[in-house]
Structure formats: structure tokens, C-alpha cells
Scaffold this motif. Sequence first.
Motif, PDB file in Angstrom:
ATOM      1  N   GLN A  97      12.451  -4.876   9.610  1.00  0.00           N
ATOM      2  CA  GLN A  97      13.072  -4.015  10.457  1.00  0.00           C
ATOM      3  C   GLN A  97      12.966  -2.053  10.642  1.00  0.00           C
ATOM      4  OE1 GLN A  97      17.147  -4.357  10.804  1.00  0.00           O
ATOM      5  NE2 GLN A  97      17.654  -5.833   9.327  1.00  0.00           N
ATOM      6  N   TRP A  98      12.395  -1.553   9.497  1.00  0.00           N
ATOM      7  CA  TRP A  98      12.159  -0.561   9.229  1.00  0.00           C
ATOM      8  C   TRP A  98      10.201  -0.372   9.697  1.00  0.00           C
ATOM      9  CZ3 TRP A  98      14.091  -0.588   3.189  1.00  0.00           C
ATOM     10  CH2 TRP A  98      15.972  -0.128   2.929  1.00  0.00           C
ATOM     11  N   PRO A 102      21.232  11.230   4.441  1.00  0.00           N
ATOM     12  CA  PRO A 102      20.144  11.548   5.339  1.00  0.00           C
ATOM     13  C   PRO A 102      18.558  11.368   5.168  1.00  0.00           C
ATOM     14  CG  PRO A 102      20.490  13.830   3.798  1.00  0.00           C
ATOM     15  CD  PRO A 102      21.810  13.026   3.360  1.00  0.00           C
ATOM     16  N   TRP A 103      18.034  10.451   3.956  1.00  0.00           N
ATOM     17  CA  TRP A 103      17.222  10.320   3.349  1.00  0.00           C
ATOM     18  C   TRP A 103      17.495   9.021   2.470  1.00  0.00           C
ATOM     19  CZ3 TRP A 103      12.915  12.222   5.686  1.00  0.00           C
ATOM     20  CH2 TRP A 103      12.838  13.532   6.379  1.00  0.00           C
ATOM     21  N   SER A 104      17.844   8.357   3.283  1.00  0.00           N
ATOM     22  CA  SER A 104      18.307   7.192   2.071  1.00  0.00           C
ATOM     23  C   SER A 104      18.009   5.632   2.477  1.00  0.00           C
ATOM     24  CB  SER A 104      19.565   7.644   2.795  1.00  0.00           C
ATOM     25  OG  SER A 104      20.265   6.873   3.285  1.00  0.00           O
ATOM     26  N   LEU A 105      17.294   5.845   3.639  1.00  0.00           N
ATOM     27  CA  LEU A 105      16.901   4.327   4.449  1.00  0.00           C
ATOM     28  C   LEU A 105      15.656   4.110   4.294  1.00  0.00           C
ATOM     29  CD1 LEU A 105      19.641   3.699   7.463  1.00  0.00           C
ATOM     30  CD2 LEU A 105      18.988   2.886   4.790  1.00  0.00           C
ATOM     31  N   GLY A 106      14.675   2.958   3.873  1.00  0.00           N
ATOM     32  CA  GLY A 106      13.410   3.174   4.144  1.00  0.00           C
ATOM     33  C   GLY A 106      12.332   3.956   2.822  1.00  0.00           C
ATOM     34  N   ARG A 153      11.049  10.064   0.214  1.00  0.00           N
ATOM     35  CA  ARG A 153      12.320   9.714   0.340  1.00  0.00           C
ATOM     36  C   ARG A 153      12.043   9.264  -1.774  1.00  0.00           C
ATOM     37  NH1 ARG A 153      11.921   8.123   5.664  1.00  0.00           N
ATOM     38  NH2 ARG A 153      12.884   7.899   6.795  1.00  0.00           N
ATOM     39  N   GLY A 154      13.376   9.587  -2.894  1.00  0.00           N
ATOM     40  CA  GLY A 154      13.630   9.256  -3.735  1.00  0.00           C
ATOM     41  C   GLY A 154      11.843  10.608  -4.859  1.00  0.00           C
ATOM     42  N   MET A 155      11.087  10.736  -4.102  1.00  0.00           N
ATOM     43  CA  MET A 155      10.156  11.960  -4.064  1.00  0.00           C
ATOM     44  C   MET A 155       9.289  11.398  -5.212  1.00  0.00           C
ATOM     45  SD  MET A 155      10.871  14.354  -2.901  1.00  0.00           S
ATOM     46  CE  MET A 155      10.375  16.214  -3.180  1.00  0.00           C
TER      47      MET A 155
END
Length: 579
Positions: A475-476, A545-549, A570-572
Motif C-alpha cells: 500500500q505504501w 504526522p510522521w508515523s506510516l511507512g 520517520r524514526g530518524m
Amino acid sequence: MAAGTHWAAAATAMGILERGGSAFDAAVAGAFVLHVVEPHLNGPGGDMTAVFATAADPTPRVLDGQGPAPAGASAAAYRAEGLDRVPGSGALAAAIPGAVDAWFLLLRDHGTWEVGDVLAPAIGYARDGVPVVPRLASTVAAVADLFREHWPTSAALWLPGGRPPRAGEVLRNPAWAQTLERLAGAAQGHDRATRIDAVRTVWAEGFVAEAMAASCRTPHRHSSGTDHAGVLTVADTAGFRAQVIDAAVGEFRGRRIAKTPAWGQGPALLAALAVLDGYDDADLDPSSERGAHLVLETTKLAMADREAWFGDAGDPLDVAALLAPGYVAERRALIADTASPDLRPGRLGGREPRLADLAVDGSASRVTSDGTIGEPTVVLSGETKGDTCHLDVVDRAGNIVSATPSGGWLQSSPTIPELGMALGTRLQMSWLQEGLPSTLTPGRRPRTTLTPTLVLDDDGPVAALGTPGGDQQDQWQLLYLLRTLVGGYDPQQAIDAPALHSTSSPSSFWPRGREPGGVVVEDRLPDGVVDGLERRGHRVTRSGPWSLGRLSAIGIDRARGLLWGAANPRGMQGYAVGR
């Protein structure tokens, strides 16, 4: 160029390239580093799939490192244990480990380096330690009580000093370093291929196989809340070898997209792209209300077909039938202006689709023990949903690989102390109901969610990409492909853009629930778009805001004579590097 979900793996791969190694040498070295630096997301007891092409032959191939079910793993045997589905944690969920053998196969046939050389970075990290990333710390904390009460060997390794490690602390795994050193020492023979095959034999038939089988004989707590012994034996591991097979290939906007066959979920992406190929460019912006709606409804149809038709059955799905113009047109005609909550698989080859009873009736929350939504996720009983890694590498000659290793997580089953690793849980993607393409059957692969991607034009590969995320992986990636091939985004812009996904289809992970009409969106998606989706009948959950993919991608720009790379912020910890 190298890109992946952890900076150490991408940097390791780049270091191999700079020392004259090929993309395949670099990918293998980076993959073994991923086992050490992201042990909550993948491990040597797990599985992997990759799509690759060589500079000499641009034909996309699949590296199949998805091990099948052991001889003792049948639907009937598990039902006799009192189970109605395969547990999400514990050795009963373990397929035959396939990742390590697959990496050595790739090294043998397409690499140039020796086993000891590609393993050296991982040995160093395991022996000397790595800084704990925040999600590793929170994952261990979530299962700490399980470890203390039921899995003491896991507690001994992952709870140093009796407590979960804190983010930034240095964590060591000397047992795994010693295992890798013993494997490297087994590379004996008069030529390179023989030396690598000797290591594969030791893994599958020697001390590693014996320790894995012995660990399974001790009953231990599973996610079902009951204790069971596993069924994996030395005969199972000795009988398995990874293989290279043809990719499933679809087309979209003048590009060819290469995926795993339908024993993985990859053809669902091809099916979705085939449906969306019939719409105008202006309709396909995932950040617009109409574009998001079309993506979600198309995804539901593709995933419904996945549920009904995909699997390692005796009569496997013909992907060409899934992508046939007439069938694609039938599927496209089902898309309305409002959201459908239903599972609607199609009739393929004149056959009626069949869904698992639990796929229709089961329900479970995707909210984790700490109240978060998204990925990676873990709950107290140890099962995980979507926790995976990804690595892409391309070299100056044009060799290119997109790989998604997973399974064998530290929280999947008790640590095997003499090896410093755990078995995986991929069998949870099989059903215990008889007569389905994905029924748990000895010798058959579980329907894996691992789904890397290679994009090609008439001259050969132009991009390799992938992401962790379980059922959300394709999906992503669909969002990425729409934004780069239709929307004109550059790769980094496409990765950074707001993501969303459907939760309307049954989860591939225990306890196999679904949320009819469910959608999760990053709340950077405009409010007007979210409101519009809700008016259309979508049940929207706003995530961070920065949680998916967690996509990464690399590619070849032949017009400019350049290689490019992009990685997830995301996650740095995602990282892309090249020169």
C-alpha cells in the motif's frame, strides 16, 4: 548507492562497494548487519525475499528465501493442539528459516567476496555492541514480563542487568558473533562456490540446525496463552535450500513492475496498478480526496483477491489471469464514489472465490499495548505486526537488488542461547481451515507479506524500493509509485509525502482481524481530504504526522549518467548513501 531502514546497514553496504565489492556482496554484508542492529525487526531465524537484476541480464529475478512449513506443521496437527489459528509468537509459528541460506546463495552465484569478508562487519557489531535505537528499547520493554516469566533465555540476552535496555545504550550479542565466526570458519573447499556451499550445509545440517531443533523440543508460552513445543527438526532444515525464480511482472504507465509470485502478496500491487492505470493522471493524487479514495477502494479489491487466491497451493494462481484486461475492467467497475466495507474477491478462471471463515468474521484491534497505531507494533504476548527491514543496493556496473528481510525477531520465540538468535513466526500467515490456498500444509510456504519491488523501463532497471509494514508494504509502495510515475515527485519527495493505508482487509498477523472500511492516515493529510473520506464512508483514524511507512529507494538515471537514492525520515534512522 545504498539505502535502507538503518544507517549502519546502508553504510556497511556502501563500504563494501567502495572496496570493490558488487551490489550483491554489499547487500549480503548489509543484511547480516541488519540482524544485529534491528533484531526486533529481523533475525537470522527468519525469512527474506529480494528482487534483483544483473548488469549482464536485466531480466528481474526473485531470490526466494521464504522457508516452507516443517513436516510436522499441518492444520490438523495444530487444531489437535487446541488452536483455531497459528499463534503469533512461539515456535509453532516458525517456518523453516530461509533468510541466511538465501543470502549465501546470492553471494555464491552473483557476489565476488568470501563469506568471512562479508560477515566481518556483523561480527564486529555483535561482538563489540551497537547503540540501541528507540523502537528496539520499547519493543524489549513491551515483552520484558513475558521474557522474565516464560522465556528466561530471552531475558538473559535482552534484559542486561535485569531490565530493558535504554535507547542509546550499547547492546552486545557475543553468542551470535561466535555463531557467525563458526560459520565463516566452515568455508572450506578448493573454489569459492564450494566454500560457500559448505557454510550453507553447516547452517542447514550442522550445529545451527541441531540447536534450533533442540530448542523447539522444550514447551514454552505462545501468544495463545498456552504452552507448546515446536515442530522444526534437523530433517526440515536439511531439506530446504533457497532458490532463484522468475518474478511476477505487471505494467503501469510504460514501466514494468517486478514482484514475487503469488505465494507472497506482491501481485496485489500489480493488480492495484492495473486497475488504476485506467484512470486519468488528475485522478491519481493520493493527497487529494478523489485520489485517496480511489487508492483505498482499489487496494481493498486487490487485497480481497489476495485473501481468496494467493498462497503456495498445489494449483497456484496464474498472475496473468489476475492482470487480464477483462478481469481488471470488472474490478474497476466495482469502484463507486462511496467506501465499501466488504471483502469482494473476484472470480478467476471461472472459479468461485473462497475466504477463510475467520477472515470474514474475525475482529481485532490494531491498537498496541502502548496505545499507538502504526508500525512497528508489538503487544505484550510477543506477536508483532509489520516489523521488518529493507535494503536497496546498486553498483556502478548496474547490478541492482531490492531486499526485504524479516522474521526471527527477538520477540518471536525464545532465544536459542548457544546461537544468540530466535526462530521466526511466518506460519501465522497460514490458516488452519482446510481447502484454502494458504492453509497450513507441510512443505508449503506461508503467504508472506515480504514484497520488495523493482521498476524497469525498456532499457532495464530504473529503481529498487521497498518498506517494512506487513500488510501495508504494497500500500505504501503504491503511493510512492503513483507520486513518482504520475505525479512528478522526485523519490525523496514521494517518500516524505503523507501516507495512508486501508485496514479493511484481514490482517496477515495473529489474531487475523480486520476493520471493515478502516483507514489510517498521517495527520499531515489536509483536513479537507480527511473530511471528504469520512463523508464517503471511510472510517478514518488519524495517526501521527510522521508515523506510516519506512520506504527506501535507489535507482539509475541513464539520461544523466547518475545513480540516486532516497530514505525515510520517520524514526530518524533510515539512510541513503552513495558516491
